[in-house]
Scaffold this active site. Structure first.
Site, PDB file in Angstrom:
ATOM      1  N   HIS A 128       1.234  -0.965   0.064  1.00  0.00           N
ATOM      2  CA  HIS A 128      -0.255  -0.036   0.084  1.00  0.00           C
ATOM      3  C   HIS A 128       1.194   0.930   0.173  1.00  0.00           C
ATOM      4  CE1 HIS A 128      -4.505   1.679   0.966  1.00  0.00           C
ATOM      5  NE2 HIS A 128      -3.536   2.356   1.411  1.00  0.00           N
ATOM      6  N   ASN A 173      -2.212  -2.300  -4.222  1.00  0.00           N
ATOM      7  CA  ASN A 173      -3.287  -1.368  -3.677  1.00  0.00           C
ATOM      8  C   ASN A 173      -3.614   0.124  -4.503  1.00  0.00           C
ATOM      9  OD1 ASN A 173      -5.430  -0.164  -2.080  1.00  0.00           O
ATOM     10  ND2 ASN A 173      -4.123   1.770  -1.975  1.00  0.00           N
ATOM     11  N   GLU A 174      -4.318   0.217  -5.417  1.00  0.00           N
ATOM     12  CA  GLU A 174      -4.797   1.262  -5.887  1.00  0.00           C
ATOM     13  C   GLU A 174      -3.209   1.993  -6.799  1.00  0.00           C
ATOM     14  OE1 GLU A 174      -5.474   4.624  -3.761  1.00  0.00           O
ATOM     15  OE2 GLU A 174      -8.147   3.498  -3.097  1.00  0.00           O
ATOM     16  N   TYR A 306     -15.721   5.283  -3.791  1.00  0.00           N
ATOM     17  CA  TYR A 306     -16.153   6.259  -3.083  1.00  0.00           C
ATOM     18  C   TYR A 306     -17.325   6.718  -3.278  1.00  0.00           C
ATOM     19  CZ  TYR A 306     -11.492   6.037  -0.158  1.00  0.00           C
ATOM     20  OH  TYR A 306     -10.819   4.589   1.090  1.00  0.00           O
ATOM     21  N   GLU A 388     -12.773  -0.292  -0.503  1.00  0.00           N
ATOM     22  CA  GLU A 388     -12.791   1.064   0.693  1.00  0.00           C
ATOM     23  C   GLU A 388     -14.285   1.968  -0.283  1.00  0.00           C
ATOM     24  OE1 GLU A 388      -9.461   3.677   0.616  1.00  0.00           O
ATOM     25  OE2 GLU A 388      -7.878   1.135  -0.078  1.00  0.00           O
ATOM     26  N   TRP A 438     -13.307   2.365   5.012  1.00  0.00           N
ATOM     27  CA  TRP A 438     -12.131   3.100   4.932  1.00  0.00           C
ATOM     28  C   TRP A 438     -13.305   3.648   5.948  1.00  0.00           C
ATOM     29  CZ3 TRP A 438      -7.078   2.016   4.103  1.00  0.00           C
ATOM     30  CH2 TRP A 438      -6.364   2.900   4.804  1.00  0.00           C
ATOM     31  N   GLU A 445      -3.739  11.073   6.358  1.00  0.00           N
ATOM     32  CA  GLU A 445      -4.668  10.730   5.198  1.00  0.00           C
ATOM     33  C   GLU A 445      -3.396  11.700   3.804  1.00  0.00           C
ATOM     34  OE1 GLU A 445      -6.953   9.457   3.796  1.00  0.00           O
ATOM     35  OE2 GLU A 445      -7.091  10.746   1.811  1.00  0.00           O
ATOM     36  N   TRP A 446      -2.384  10.427   4.047  1.00  0.00           N
ATOM     37  CA  TRP A 446      -0.673  10.889   3.013  1.00  0.00           C
ATOM     38  C   TRP A 446      -0.578  12.167   3.294  1.00  0.00           C
ATOM     39  CZ3 TRP A 446       1.441   6.804   2.134  1.00  0.00           C
ATOM     40  CH2 TRP A 446       0.816   5.594   2.228  1.00  0.00           C
TER      41      TRP A 446
END
Ligand code: GBH
Length: 484
Positions: A128, A173-174, A306, A388, A438, A445-446
């Protein structure tokens, strides 16, 4: 919500798995402990000024590396059935490859055992976004196919160690997000000669190869009932008008977001044709053998879904862009071949910019159509998991009282209507097998740091206390009302 509750026979199948999700760098902290090697995110947060809001880091985060037992206990206590977390590659292999850090393996083994003891199914992701720093500096990380054997070796170590305890695996992931993060900021990592605009596609190529090889290896060494999946992300794409120009823009948007990875993995072993126009001039093509290995290399279509967005053709049109064959223009051309906008003012939106999450709309009405689209387009044999979904509560940042923070009404509405939307899709014949919310706690959050919060638990980052928010109860309530 009469549509669903009026019909008592609507139920999630008993095999449906409800879970919550996190990712190593966003929750663990303990970045210098027990032999962990650095990842690219340590550099991005510590050295690249302004990369994250107020230069916030994951050094401590939720201290989940040490608090996992209480965290899993709280997940179990509220009634959640699955916990999806990622393993930190640079904990297991501090030098990216070679020396294995036994302490890290023992740590993750205890996390897995703790989940099992509490009756919470572990869902484990190998990657991730936290690339071991040394691999970025040795050969450019995902920019180089040299990462493929290193990733596969890492997968082998983890599969062999935990294969008898973990049934649901995710490789990557993504990639859309971390591949589009290339080029990394100049001057902090080893230089590369790959033109900046092409770097996302080089990354994507390595990801697809690494995933497919890890999948084939896993199928040899894991028990027959284990699933290995790939996690894509993107919003549902609604054409702004019924013009054919907008329909084509929507198709390009699917291609350049989901299709980039899902078409090779689920359909053809190769990129969508619209994408091939861009990448074929600067990437080597997949060999026949690679295509065979890639095609079919995923059990469950795991999608982080999302929100929805409107898409439309850019005013300037795409012809000029498409006609320009200069390599450096190609990917930016790809991005400008469609536009998206929030154009329905009735939608509720996530927190406003700065940094916020204005990309996020409360659009659960569109979820059934989204799930139908995935099933009809990519026909995943193991079904679909919404891997998510979540909402950042607008105005949460300005709330002062704990009781107000815990009354997260937008997120509550999001989870209630999202679970109902999944139920509607299932009743219409879409094979949705699981969902992962999520996230179970506020976390890093990055690049937005701790200012944007997706948690169904509030975390006091001074004391590390956790508090369930209303949304968590509402989310779990869906299992109580519609579970079987
Ligand atoms: C997930 O990404 C991540 O897997 C997870 O780590 C993260 O915490 C979670 O979502 C919440 O964000 O501002 O218009 O440029 C979701 C994918 C990628 C969606 C970046 C929003 C920015 C859109 N996200 N994207 S925009």
């Amino acid at each position: 919500l009469p549509l669903v509750s009026a019909n008592n026979s609507w139920r999630f199948p008993s095999s449906f798995w409800w879970g919550v999700a996190s990712a190593a760098y966003q929750v663990e902290g303990a970045v210098k402990d027990e032999g962990r090697g650095p990842s690219v995110w340590d550099v991005l947060t510590h050295r690249v000024t302004g990369y994250t809001v107020a230069n916030q880091t994951g050094d401590i985060a939720d201290n989940h590396y040490y608090l996992y037992k209480q965290d899993i206990a709280r997940i179990a206590a509220i009634g959640v059935k699955a916990y999806s977390f990622s393993i930190s590659w640079s904990r297991v292999l501090p030098f990216g490859s070679g020396t294995v850090n036994e302490q890290a393996l023992a740590h993750y083994e205890d996390m897995i055992d703790t989940c099992i003891q509490y009756g919470v199914e572990p869902v484990v992701t190998l990657y991730h976004w936290d690339t071991p720093l040394i691999l970025q500096n040795l050969y450019g990380g995902w920019l180089s196919e040299e990462i493929v054997p290193d990733f596969v070796e890492y997968a082998r170590i983890v599969f062999e160690r935990f294969g008898s305890k973990v049934n649901k695996w995710v490789t990557v992931n993504e990639p859309l997000v971390f591949c589009n993060q290339y080029p990394l900021p100049d001057g902090y990592f080893a230089p590369t000669t790959i033109p900046k605009a092409q770097q996302p596609y080089f990354c994507g190529q390595s990801v697809i190869l690494a995933h497919s090889q890890a999948y084939r290896l896993g199928k040899q060494i894991l028990p027959a009932n284990a699933t290995i999946s790939f996690k894509t992300n993107g919003g549902y794409k609604i054409p702004l008008t019924n013009s054919s120009a907008d329909a084509q823009a929507v198709q390009r948007a699917w291609d350049f977001n989901e299709g980039w990875f899902a078409d090779p993995i689920f359909l053809t072993g190769d990129y969508p044709t619209s994408l091939q126009q861009y990448v074929s001039t600067f990437l080597r093509s997949f060999t026949g053998e690679e295509k065979q290995q890639i095609n079919g290399s995923c059990d469950i279509f795991m999608h982080d879904a999302y929100t929805a967005q409107f898409y439309f053709a850019p005013d300037a049109g795409t012809d000029a862009c498409l006609a320009n064959t200069s390599n450096t223009l190609y990917p930016s051309c790809a991005n400008s071949s469609y536009s998206y906008a929030l154009s329905d003012n009735s939608w509720n939106v996530g927190p406003a910019a700065d940094p916020g999450a204005p990309w996020l709309h409360l659009t659960t009405d569109w979820v059934p159509a989204f799930l139908h689209y995935i099933q009809d387009t990519w026909k995943p044999r193991g079904g679909i998991a919404v891997s998510e979904f979540g909402f950042a509560e607008p105005f949460e940042g300005s709330k002062k009282l704990l009781a107000d923070i815990r009354s997260d009404l937008y997120r509550t509405a999001y989870y209630r209507t999202y679970m109902q939307a999944i139920l509607i899709a299932i009743s219409e014949g879409v094979n949705v097998v699981g969902s992962l919310a999520w996230s179970f706690v506020d976390n890093l959050e990055w690049s937005s740091g701790y200012t944007v919060k997706f948690g169904m638990q509030y975390v006091n980052f001074t004391t590390q206390e956790r508090f369930y928010k209303a949304s968590f109860f509402e989310h779990v309530n869906a299992f109580k009302v519609y579970g079987s």
